[in-house]
Structure formats: structure tokens, C-alpha cells
Design a protein around this motif. Structure first.
Motif, mmCIF file in Angstrom:
data_model
loop_
_atom_site.group_PDB
_atom_site.id
_atom_site.type_symbol
_atom_site.label_atom_id
_atom_site.label_comp_id
_atom_site.label_asym_id
_atom_site.label_seq_id
_atom_site.Cartn_x
_atom_site.Cartn_y
_atom_site.Cartn_z
ATOM 1 N N ASP A 95 0.801 -1.218 0.000
ATOM 2 C CA ASP A 95 0.000 0.000 0.000
ATOM 3 C C ASP A 95 0.836 1.272 0.000
ATOM 4 O O ASP A 95 0.507 2.240 -0.691
ATOM 5 N N VAL A 96 1.900 1.283 0.791
ATOM 6 C CA VAL A 96 2.591 2.542 1.069
ATOM 7 C C VAL A 96 3.904 2.721 0.327
ATOM 8 O O VAL A 96 4.242 3.835 -0.086
ATOM 9 N N LEU A 97 4.662 1.663 0.139
ATOM 10 C CA LEU A 97 5.994 1.818 -0.453
ATOM 11 C C LEU A 97 5.977 2.543 -1.806
ATOM 12 O O LEU A 97 6.884 3.336 -2.081
ATOM 13 N N PRO A 98 4.955 2.348 -2.662
ATOM 14 C CA PRO A 98 4.927 3.111 -3.918
ATOM 15 C C PRO A 98 4.815 4.623 -3.728
ATOM 16 O O PRO A 98 5.048 5.382 -4.672
ATOM 17 N N ALA B 211 8.284 5.133 -7.566
ATOM 18 C CA ALA B 211 8.061 3.701 -7.737
ATOM 19 C C ALA B 211 7.490 3.354 -9.104
ATOM 20 O O ALA B 211 7.583 2.212 -9.547
ATOM 21 N N THR B 212 6.908 4.343 -9.796
ATOM 22 C CA THR B 212 6.256 4.075 -11.073
ATOM 23 C C THR B 212 7.188 4.209 -12.269
ATOM 24 O O THR B 212 6.759 4.106 -13.407
ATOM 25 N N GLY B 213 8.462 4.435 -12.034
ATOM 26 C CA GLY B 213 9.392 4.561 -13.151
ATOM 27 C C GLY B 213 10.817 4.411 -12.700
ATOM 28 O O GLY B 213 11.165 4.726 -11.563
ATOM 29 N N GLU B 214 11.668 3.930 -13.617
ATOM 30 C CA GLU B 214 13.068 3.706 -13.269
ATOM 31 C C GLU B 214 13.910 4.963 -13.422
ATOM 32 O O GLU B 214 14.921 5.121 -12.747
ATOM 33 N N GLN B 215 13.519 5.848 -14.346
ATOM 34 C CA GLN B 215 14.311 7.035 -14.596
ATOM 35 C C GLN B 215 13.950 8.157 -13.617
ATOM 36 O O GLN B 215 12.763 8.390 -13.349
ATOM 37 N N PRO B 216 14.946 8.838 -13.079
ATOM 38 C CA PRO B 216 14.658 9.954 -12.164
ATOM 39 C C PRO B 216 13.868 11.054 -12.854
ATOM 40 O O PRO B 216 14.034 11.312 -14.050
ATOM 41 N N LEU B 217 13.002 11.713 -12.100
ATOM 42 C CA LEU B 217 12.226 12.843 -12.569
ATOM 43 C C LEU B 217 12.755 14.115 -11.935
ATOM 44 O O LEU B 217 13.299 14.086 -10.822
ATOM 45 N N ALA C 157 9.268 1.618 9.014
ATOM 46 C CA ALA C 157 9.940 2.802 8.474
ATOM 47 C C ALA C 157 10.357 2.502 7.040
ATOM 48 O O ALA C 157 11.013 1.488 6.781
ATOM 49 N N MET C 158 9.989 3.378 6.120
ATOM 50 C CA MET C 158 10.275 3.167 4.709
ATOM 51 C C MET C 158 11.076 4.335 4.155
ATOM 52 O O MET C 158 10.782 5.495 4.450
ATOM 53 N N GLY C 159 12.086 4.022 3.354
ATOM 54 C CA GLY C 159 12.908 5.064 2.771
ATOM 55 C C GLY C 159 14.076 4.494 2.018
ATOM 56 O O GLY C 159 14.020 3.365 1.517
ATOM 57 N N SER C 160 15.159 5.273 1.961
ATOM 58 C CA SER C 160 16.356 4.865 1.217
ATOM 59 C C SER C 160 17.586 4.924 2.110
ATOM 60 O O SER C 160 18.506 5.721 1.879
ATOM 61 N N PRO C 161 17.636 4.116 3.173
ATOM 62 C CA PRO C 161 18.802 4.157 4.061
ATOM 63 C C PRO C 161 20.059 3.679 3.349
ATOM 64 O O PRO C 161 20.032 2.681 2.619
ATOM 65 N N LEU C 162 21.134 4.417 3.562
ATOM 66 C CA LEU C 162 22.432 4.061 2.974
ATOM 67 C C LEU C 162 22.346 3.886 1.461
ATOM 68 O O LEU C 162 23.076 3.103 0.863
ATOM 69 N N GLY C 163 21.436 4.623 0.826
ATOM 70 C CA GLY C 163 21.298 4.562 -0.621
ATOM 71 C C GLY C 163 20.522 3.377 -1.129
ATOM 72 O O GLY C 163 20.401 3.194 -2.343
ATOM 73 N N LEU C 164 19.984 2.540 -0.240
ATOM 74 C CA LEU C 164 19.231 1.351 -0.647
ATOM 75 C C LEU C 164 17.760 1.733 -0.757
ATOM 76 O O LEU C 164 17.026 1.750 0.235
ATOM 77 N N SER C 165 17.326 2.066 -1.972
ATOM 78 C CA SER C 165 15.979 2.580 -2.166
ATOM 79 C C SER C 165 14.927 1.531 -1.829
ATOM 80 O O SER C 165 15.166 0.323 -1.899
ATOM 81 N N SER C 166 13.740 2.012 -1.459
ATOM 82 C CA SER C 166 12.583 1.161 -1.139
ATOM 83 C C SER C 166 12.894 0.135 -0.063
ATOM 84 O O SER C 166 12.499 -1.021 -0.149
#
Length: 362
Positions: free
Chosen positions: A69-72, A113-119, A163-172
Motif C-alpha cells: 500500500d505505502v511503499l509506492p 516507484a512508477t518509473g526507473e528514470q529519475p524525474l 519505516a520506509m525510505g532509502s537508508p544508505l542509498g538502498l531505495s525502497s
């Protein structure tokens, strides 16, 4: 906590093991004569283990549902040479994060989460006083999913959170823990990109908050964001390293208060933060130890002025809170609301006095 990529940078049922299992043959009298030797012991574990397994499976299913539900709605934000996290706030592409994540940057690359390329995204406004900021995607991708923000008043100690995020550069990435405390007042460091803000009513959690988690989501098992993970406690005995299992998140109520104003007007006009309406400094005693806060200037018509406080007065207490430094003053005020009345104890020319102050607003 900002992170440099170069450094990479429902409730669990209580198990009552085997109680009343002999009801299958003779009730709960405790009489096991009708059973072969060892039968009670043989029955109990199988029932207990099945019950435990079902409960564990239910909890695991809850976790997986919340993550789906939330990670996206949780994004990674790159600001030049630093990384952080953010949460999609609405369908127009607004993203809420920490002010210390964006620092002085005005444009960003955001991975959703809906795309691989940065916006690309731009800053709407930052509010360092509460360590919050809002940025906006230049183009809103199809399928962008805003998060649902929960009711801070329903957050309770013991609730399971993720807790959801990108700790140490590890996204999702996802970590889990509980709400360890509520109503905490925490002062951030002003070093290494910190805002130096004193923030009240924070949610304390045992879920791991590592560099790069800042600006992400602290989520309950109803798939609601209850806070924005912001910082971890530091332990002087660890050389200033983070203390494991002690992290803090800005409550959802404050996030909504700040974000809604920034989106509507581009700035925060109603902070909800109490103030004495003074300029002040820390003073030292004869042993060069902090001993109070001296008023340098009072705002004409402000809270302190209306209560009769003057420049030169040294504040030593706010209610029952001892005041020795500017930080302790900020922490005492952080637990109050504009319009609240507090008793301020002070020294004037060495003589003690008190004043009843109706607090203003930052």
C-alpha cells in the motif's frame, strides 16, 4: 539524515500455551486420568504451534499489505551529491520531506516507484523551524500514488510501525519496530546540514532510522503515515554515533499543518509553535556554566512585553522547566501551544520575580 552516495551514504494475539486443551476429553478440571500418559502434553503443543503459526502468518500478511500500500508512495530524492527520502503528498506531484534533506538545493532528481528514470522536481518552500519542506515534480507520471496520512492523536506506545525510505542509498527499504514513546521534544544539531531546530511532540520509534531514511515514512498497520522519520539519537559514549533503536519522526499532524500551508501560499503563516516574542542569549554563572537566558530585546506588543518582561531580565524557569540555555528554552516552549498561559520565573537586577505570560506564535 542526508546521505552522500559516495559514502553510501494488528496486533499479535497472546499465546496462552495449551490452556484448556483437555476440554476435548474432560473439561478444564485438570483431571488427566482419562488420558494416556503424556497425552495432555502431546495435544497441547500441536494446538499451540498451530495457533502461533496462524498468528504469525496473519502478522506477516499485514506487513506485506502495508508495504504494497505505502511503499509506492515513498520516493528517493537526490540533491547534488546527497540522497534522502520523501513521501508523495498529493496527486499533483507535491512531495513532503525534511528541510535538512534538501538543504540549500532548489532543484532535484526524484526516483518514484512508477518509473526507473529519475524525474526532475523543484523546491516549493522549506520550513527549517520544523525541519520540513515541500518539493514538486515538474511532470507528474501516470500512476503516482499519494500516501494516506493518519491521525497523530491515535498513535500509542506499543503500536507496530514500519519505516520506509532509502537508508544508505538502498531505495525502497523497510525496517520494523514499535512506537517507543510519544510527545518527545528533540533538538537537532546545526552541524553537517542539520537545521538546529527544536521540534516538539515527536514520535519515538525502535524501527531503524539510518542515513538516507530522513524524509521517508513511518507507517502503522492500517497503511497510514503517522510520521516523517527525521533523526536518530546519538550516543556520546559511541563517539557521537547513533544509538541503536532510538529514532524520532515528526508527527503526521504537524506534517499536514506545514505542507498544506506551503502548497496553498508558498510559506508557513500559522506555525502552531509557541513563542515569547523575544530575542535572547544564554548567560553563564561565575563558574562559566549556563545559568539562564537573558532577554536582549522584547517585541513591542508581543507576549513577553504584554506580561511586563523587559530587556535584561534573566529567565530561569518556564512553568516547572528549568531554563539554563536557549536550547532548554526552546524545548520548554515546544511542548506548549500559542495562547497557552505559562508562569515565567526570572531575575531582574538579581531579584527573583514571576510573570504570567500568554504565549504568542513564531
Amino acid at each position: 539524515m542526508r546521505l552522500s552516495p559516495a559514502t553510501v551514504r494488528r496486533r499479535l494475539p497472546v499465546v496462552l500455551g495449551g490452556i484448556c486443551v483437555i476440554v476435548l476429553v474432560g473439561g478444564c478440571s485438570g483431571d488427566t486420568d482419562a488420558l494416556p500418559t503424556g497425552a495432555a502434553q502431546a495435544v497441547a503443543p500441536s494446538v499451540r504451534d498451530g495457533y502461533t503459526s496462524d498468528a504469525a502468518n496473519d502478522l506477516q500478511n499485514d506487513y506485506e499489505t502495508v508495504i504494497r500500500d505505502v511503499l509506492p508512495s515513498v520516493v528517493q530524492i537526490q540533491t547534488g551529491d546527497a540522497l534522502g527520502s520523501g513521501v508523495v503528498y498529493d496527486s499533483r506531484g507535491h512531495i513532503v520531506t525534511n528541510a535538512h534533506v534538501i538543504d540549500q538545493t532548489r532543484s532535484f532528481e526524484v526516483t518514484v516507484a512508477t518509473g526507473e528514470q529519475p524525474l526532475t522536481a523543484r523546491l516549493v518552500a522549506s520550513y527549517p523551524e520544523q525541519d520540513l519542506a515541500v518539493i514538486k515534480l515538474d511532470q507528474v507520471p501516470a500512476g503516482l500514488r499519494p500516501a494516506v496520512f493518519g491521525d497523530s492523536g491515535k498513535v500509542a506506545v506499543g503500536q507496530i510501525v514500519l519505516a520506509m525510505g532509502s537508508p544508505l542509498g538502498l531505495s525502497s527499504s523497510v525496517t520494523q519496530g514499535i512506537v517507543s514513546g510519544i510527545g518527545r521534544t528533540v533538538s537537532e544539531s546545526a552541524e553537517n546540514g542539520g537545521t538546529g531546530a527544536t521540534i516538539g511532540n515527536m514520535v519515538q520509534t525502535s524501527a531503524a532510522i539510518n542515513p538516507g531514511n530522513s524524509g521517508g515514512a513511518l507507517v502503522n498497520l492500517d497503511s497510514e503515515v503517522i510520521g516523517i522519520p527525521t533523526l536518530a539519537a546519538t550516543d556520546p559514549d559511541l563517539g557521537g554515533g547513533t544509538a541503536p533503536g532510538i529514532g524520532f519522526a515528526i508527527p503526521a499532524s504537524m506534517v499536514r499543518t506545514v505542507a498544506d500551508q506551503i502548497i496553498a501560499t508558498g510559506k508557513v503563516t500559522d506555525s502552531g509553535r509557541a513563542a515569547l516574542d523575544i530575542t535572547a542569549r544564554t548567560v553563564l554563572d561565575d563558574n562559566y556554566q549556563p545559568s539562564g537566558v537573558a532577554i536582549v530585546e522584547v517585541v513591542k506588543g508581543g507576549a513577553a512585553d504584554e506580561a511586563g518582561l523587559r530587556a535584561g531580565d534573566i529567565i530561569t524557569k518556564i512553568g516547572s522547566h528549568e531554563i539554563t540555555t536557549i536550547t532548554s528554552l526552546a524545548e520548554a516552549l515546544a511542548s506548549e501551544q500559542p495562547g497557552d498561559q505559562v508562569v515565567v520565573s526570572y531575575l531582574r537586577n538579581g531579584e527573583p520575580g514571576t510573570a504570567r505570560v500568554t504565549l504568542g506564535e513564531i
